[in-house]
Design a protein around this motif. Structure first.
Motif, PDB file in Angstrom:
ATOM      1  N   GLY A   1       0.836  -1.214   0.000  1.00  0.00           N
ATOM      2  CA  GLY A   1       0.000   0.000   0.000  1.00  0.00           C
ATOM      3  C   GLY A   1       0.860   1.250   0.000  1.00  0.00           C
ATOM      4  N   ALA A   2       1.964   1.211  -0.790  1.00  0.00           N
ATOM      5  CA  ALA A   2       3.029   2.218  -0.687  1.00  0.00           C
ATOM      6  C   ALA A   2       2.561   3.661  -0.827  1.00  0.00           C
ATOM      7  CB  ALA A   2       4.103   1.927  -1.739  1.00  0.00           C
ATOM      8  N   ALA A   3       1.483   3.896  -1.573  1.00  0.00           N
ATOM      9  CA  ALA A   3       1.039   5.280  -1.787  1.00  0.00           C
ATOM     10  C   ALA A   3       0.164   5.801  -0.646  1.00  0.00           C
ATOM     11  CB  ALA A   3       0.268   5.378  -3.104  1.00  0.00           C
ATOM     12  N   GLY A   4      -0.168   4.929   0.309  1.00  0.00           N
ATOM     13  CA  GLY A   4      -1.021   5.329   1.422  1.00  0.00           C
ATOM     14  C   GLY A   4      -0.312   6.272   2.385  1.00  0.00           C
ATOM     15  N   PHE A   5      -1.080   6.805   3.332  1.00  0.00           N
ATOM     16  CA  PHE A   5      -0.557   7.824   4.254  1.00  0.00           C
ATOM     17  C   PHE A   5       0.630   7.301   5.065  1.00  0.00           C
ATOM     18  CE2 PHE A   5      -0.858   9.754   8.568  1.00  0.00           C
ATOM     19  CZ  PHE A   5      -0.442  11.025   8.230  1.00  0.00           C
ATOM     20  N   ILE A   6       0.420   6.215   5.785  1.00  0.00           N
ATOM     21  CA  ILE A   6       1.494   5.711   6.657  1.00  0.00           C
ATOM     22  C   ILE A   6       2.612   5.099   5.815  1.00  0.00           C
ATOM     23  CG2 ILE A   6       2.034   3.925   8.367  1.00  0.00           C
ATOM     24  CD1 ILE A   6      -0.547   4.592   9.762  1.00  0.00           C
ATOM     25  N   ALA A   7       2.231   4.323   4.801  1.00  0.00           N
ATOM     26  CA  ALA A   7       3.235   3.631   3.986  1.00  0.00           C
ATOM     27  C   ALA A   7       4.183   4.606   3.288  1.00  0.00           C
ATOM     28  CB  ALA A   7       2.535   2.744   2.961  1.00  0.00           C
ATOM     29  N   SER A   8       3.671   5.759   2.875  1.00  0.00           N
ATOM     30  CA  SER A   8       4.532   6.735   2.184  1.00  0.00           C
ATOM     31  C   SER A   8       5.687   7.178   3.080  1.00  0.00           C
ATOM     32  CB  SER A   8       3.732   7.975   1.789  1.00  0.00           C
ATOM     33  OG  SER A   8       2.712   7.630   0.896  1.00  0.00           O
ATOM     34  N   TRP A   9       5.407   7.287   4.386  1.00  0.00           N
ATOM     35  CA  TRP A   9       6.479   7.667   5.316  1.00  0.00           C
ATOM     36  C   TRP A   9       7.496   6.539   5.453  1.00  0.00           C
ATOM     37  CZ3 TRP A   9       7.181  12.529   6.717  1.00  0.00           C
ATOM     38  CH2 TRP A   9       6.091  13.398   6.640  1.00  0.00           C
TER      39      TRP A   9
ATOM     40  N   ASN B   1       0.338   8.329  -7.137  1.00  0.00           N
ATOM     41  CA  ASN B   1       1.702   7.858  -6.863  1.00  0.00           C
ATOM     42  C   ASN B   1       2.763   8.940  -7.034  1.00  0.00           C
ATOM     43  OD1 ASN B   1       0.508   5.327  -6.589  1.00  0.00           O
ATOM     44  ND2 ASN B   1       0.717   4.905  -8.775  1.00  0.00           N
ATOM     45  N   ALA B   2       2.354  10.135  -7.489  1.00  0.00           N
ATOM     46  CA  ALA B   2       3.336  11.179  -7.821  1.00  0.00           C
ATOM     47  C   ALA B   2       4.201  11.541  -6.620  1.00  0.00           C
ATOM     48  CB  ALA B   2       2.612  12.415  -8.341  1.00  0.00           C
ATOM     49  N   HIS B   3       3.591  11.570  -5.409  1.00  0.00           N
ATOM     50  CA  HIS B   3       4.387  11.973  -4.231  1.00  0.00           C
ATOM     51  C   HIS B   3       5.517  10.972  -3.959  1.00  0.00           C
ATOM     52  CE1 HIS B   3       1.433   9.140  -2.683  1.00  0.00           C
ATOM     53  NE2 HIS B   3       2.065   9.067  -1.538  1.00  0.00           N
ATOM     54  N   LEU B   4       5.314   9.720  -4.362  1.00  0.00           N
ATOM     55  CA  LEU B   4       6.376   8.719  -4.150  1.00  0.00           C
ATOM     56  C   LEU B   4       7.553   8.990  -5.084  1.00  0.00           C
ATOM     57  CD1 LEU B   4       4.276   5.438  -3.854  1.00  0.00           C
ATOM     58  CD2 LEU B   4       5.293   6.776  -1.995  1.00  0.00           C
TER      59      LEU B   4
ATOM     60  N   ALA C   1       1.315  -2.255   5.345  1.00  0.00           N
ATOM     61  CA  ALA C   1       0.449  -1.136   5.754  1.00  0.00           C
ATOM     62  C   ALA C   1      -0.798  -1.030   4.892  1.00  0.00           C
ATOM     63  CB  ALA C   1       1.228   0.175   5.691  1.00  0.00           C
ATOM     64  N   ALA C   2      -0.915  -1.863   3.851  1.00  0.00           N
ATOM     65  CA  ALA C   2      -2.095  -1.782   2.970  1.00  0.00           C
ATOM     66  C   ALA C   2      -3.322  -2.320   3.689  1.00  0.00           C
ATOM     67  CB  ALA C   2      -1.860  -2.592   1.695  1.00  0.00           C
ATOM     68  N   SER C   3      -4.394  -1.589   3.618  1.00  0.00           N
ATOM     69  CA  SER C   3      -5.663  -2.037   4.198  1.00  0.00           C
ATOM     70  C   SER C   3      -6.760  -1.085   3.738  1.00  0.00           C
ATOM     71  CB  SER C   3      -5.592  -2.006   5.728  1.00  0.00           C
ATOM     72  OG  SER C   3      -6.813  -2.439   6.288  1.00  0.00           O
ATOM     73  N   PRO C   4      -7.947  -1.598   3.488  1.00  0.00           N
ATOM     74  CA  PRO C   4      -9.045  -0.659   3.233  1.00  0.00           C
ATOM     75  C   PRO C   4      -9.307   0.139   4.504  1.00  0.00           C
ATOM     76  CG  PRO C   4      -9.710  -2.940   2.842  1.00  0.00           C
ATOM     77  CD  PRO C   4      -8.398  -2.979   3.535  1.00  0.00           C
ATOM     78  N   VAL C   5      -9.580   1.425   4.357  1.00  0.00           N
ATOM     79  CA  VAL C   5      -9.810   2.284   5.530  1.00  0.00           C
ATOM     80  C   VAL C   5     -11.121   3.035   5.329  1.00  0.00           C
ATOM     81  CG1 VAL C   5      -8.888   4.216   6.892  1.00  0.00           C
ATOM     82  CG2 VAL C   5      -7.315   2.577   5.861  1.00  0.00           C
ATOM     83  N   ILE C   6     -11.861   3.135   6.432  1.00  0.00           N
ATOM     84  CA  ILE C   6     -13.119   3.889   6.459  1.00  0.00           C
ATOM     85  C   ILE C   6     -14.115   3.455   5.375  1.00  0.00           C
ATOM     86  CG2 ILE C   6     -14.166   6.153   6.914  1.00  0.00           C
ATOM     87  CD1 ILE C   6     -11.435   7.342   7.224  1.00  0.00           C
TER      88      ILE C   6
END
Ligand SMILES: NC(=O)c1ccc[n+]([C@@H]2O[C@H](COP(=O)([O-])OP(=O)(O)OC[C@H]3O[C@@H](n4cnc5c(N)ncnc54)[C@H](OP(=O)(O)O)[C@@H]3O)[C@@H](O)[C@H]2O)c1
Length: 160
Positions: A15-23, A48-51, A87-92
């Motif tokens: 889930g690399a592009a997610g909030f926690i994973a990106s860090w 994915n641009a921020h990565l 860190a990948a998981s569906p959220v909310i």
């Protein structure tokens, strides 16, 4: 965790592009690791641009298309890695939509990690798994030794 000293060690972040994973991705790249990031759609530029803008990403980041429910896609991303940050998981979304990817997806990640002889897996859990317990002493640091109380969660209808 000093990859420069050990050579070009590879680590997978799900889930690399997610909030926690990106860090995680930023930290691992800064330490000299080669990062295998999983995303569901590597071609989606906005997600994915921020990565790709992270330092060392162009040379040391590789994105893999992987879904938590697709074992083979995870296996390809984890192959050759010494560590996995899951860190990948569906959220909310509704609980029913969370449970299968969370449980089956984590099982797939662990199975692929075992087969790939990964040395360590770090799993990002939820406060809901550890913090919902009226018997926790006030001021206690909440960590993996704590467990939420199932009856209390049902009574309070905890939604987290
Ligand atoms: N944010 C917090 O403050 C916090 C605190 C404690 C615990 N957590 C936990 O940490 C984890 C990550 O949270 P987050 O805030 O970083 O969430 P997030 O930004 O929504 O990231 C989650 C990532 O999981 C991926 N994903 C969802 N379903 C997937 C599937 N079926 N297959 C593959 N990838 C899938 C998404 O990928 P796509 O990009 O492909 O959609 C997304 O990038 C969750 O388990 C959350 O409960 C978060």
């Amino acid at each position: 965790m000093e990859a420069e000293k050990k050579g070009r060690e590879k680590v997978c972040v799900t889930g690399a592009a997610g909030f926690i994973a990106s860090w995680f991705v930023e930290l691992l790249l800064s330490k000299g690791y080669i990062v295998h990031g999983t995303v569901r759609d590597p071609s989606t530029h906005e997600k994915n641009a921020h990565l790709w803008s992270l330092d060392k990403a162009p040379e040391n980041l590789k994105l893999f298309k992987a879904d938590l429910l697709d074992y083979d896609s995870l296996r390809s991303a984890i192959e050759g890695c010494s560590g996995v940050f899951h860190a990948a998981s569906p959220v909310i979304i509704s609980p029913l939509e969370v449970i299968e990817p969370a449980v089956k997806g984590t099982s797939n990640v662990l199975k692929a990690s075992l087969e790939a002889k990964v040395k360590r897996v770090v799993y990002v859990s939820s406060l809901a798994a550890v913090g919902m317990n009226p018997n926790l002493p006030k001021g206690q640091v909440i960590d993996e030794t704590c467990r939420s109380d199932e009856d209390y969660c049902r009574k309070m209808e905890c939604k987290d």
